[in-house]
Design an enzyme around this catalytic site. Structure first.
Site, short mmCIF file in Angstrom:
data_model
loop_
_atom_site.label_atom_id
_atom_site.label_comp_id
_atom_site.label_asym_id
_atom_site.label_seq_id
_atom_site.Cartn_x
_atom_site.Cartn_y
_atom_site.Cartn_z
N CYS A 33 -4.54 -0.67 4.60
CA CYS A 33 -5.14 0.14 5.67
C CYS A 33 -5.84 1.38 5.11
CB CYS A 33 -4.08 0.56 6.68
SG CYS A 33 -2.80 1.58 5.96
N ASP A 35 -4.42 4.15 4.24
CA ASP A 35 -3.75 5.40 4.59
C ASP A 35 -3.04 6.00 3.38
OD1 ASP A 35 -4.70 5.00 7.07
OD2 ASP A 35 -2.81 4.39 7.98
N CYS A 59 -2.20 6.63 10.16
CA CYS A 59 -1.98 6.29 11.56
C CYS A 59 -0.81 7.09 12.14
CB CYS A 59 -1.68 4.80 11.67
SG CYS A 59 -0.06 4.37 11.04
N CYS A 103 4.16 0.89 7.74
CA CYS A 103 3.81 2.31 7.65
C CYS A 103 5.02 3.13 7.20
CB CYS A 103 3.31 2.83 8.98
SG CYS A 103 2.14 1.74 9.80
FE1 FES Z 1 -1.72 2.41 7.59
FE2 FES Z 1 0.07 2.77 9.42
S1 FES Z 1 -1.69 1.53 9.56
S2 FES Z 1 0.10 3.46 7.40
#
Ligand code: FES
Length: 142
Positions: A33, A35, A59, A103
């Site tokens: 993702c 992140d 997120c 996550c």
């Molecule tokens: Fe990437 Fe939650 S979608 S950490």
């Protein structure tokens, strides 16, 4: 889809920010993702975590897990802090939707990376702690 606790931590994140001259810093990322989560630790002379802050570019679930993870490690020794696993974080949040469970792994990895950084800087070994696979800032803060 998020529990009340998750919503609370998303709306009022605890301990967000950075610690200057932190005792240990860990930055990890989720390749899928994109992140990123960074955890800062301030450890006192008795190896107790005096303060912990986070910066998360991610997120809502990642923000909630980092927020609660900082609360969970503050006051613990560096040896007990490794027990703040993604399972412990999930339980503390009353769960996350299935698609968001990954996550919470970031929080565990970021804490471990920060503990590893602290251990390396101080030439100590934290039993059970493995070298983080995904510390993406290994050379950044040397
Ligand atoms: Fe990437 Fe939650 S979608 S950490």
């Amino acid at each position: 889809m998020y529990t009340e606790k998750v919503m609370d931590h998303i709306s009022n994140p605890r301990n967000s920010g950075e610690i200057e001259n932190a005792s240990g810093v860990g930055t990890v990322g989720n390749a899928k993702c994109g992140d990123i989560m960074r955890i800062y630790l301030d450890v006192d002379e008795n190896q107790i975590i005096r303060d912990c802050k986070f910066k998360t570019f991610g997120c809502g679930a990642a923000i909630a897990t980092s927020s609660i993870a900082t609360e969970m490690v503050i006051g613990k020794t560096i040896h007990d802090a490794i027990k703040v696993t993604n399972k412990a974080v999930l339980d503390a949040l009353d769960g996350l939707p299935e698609v968001k469970v990954h996550c919470s792994l970031l929080a565990e990895e970021a804490i471990h990376a920060a503990l590893w950084d602290y251990a390396e800087k101080n030439g100590i070994v934290i039993e059970g702690l493995k070298k983080p696979q995904t510390d993406i800032s290994e050379h950044e803060h040397e």
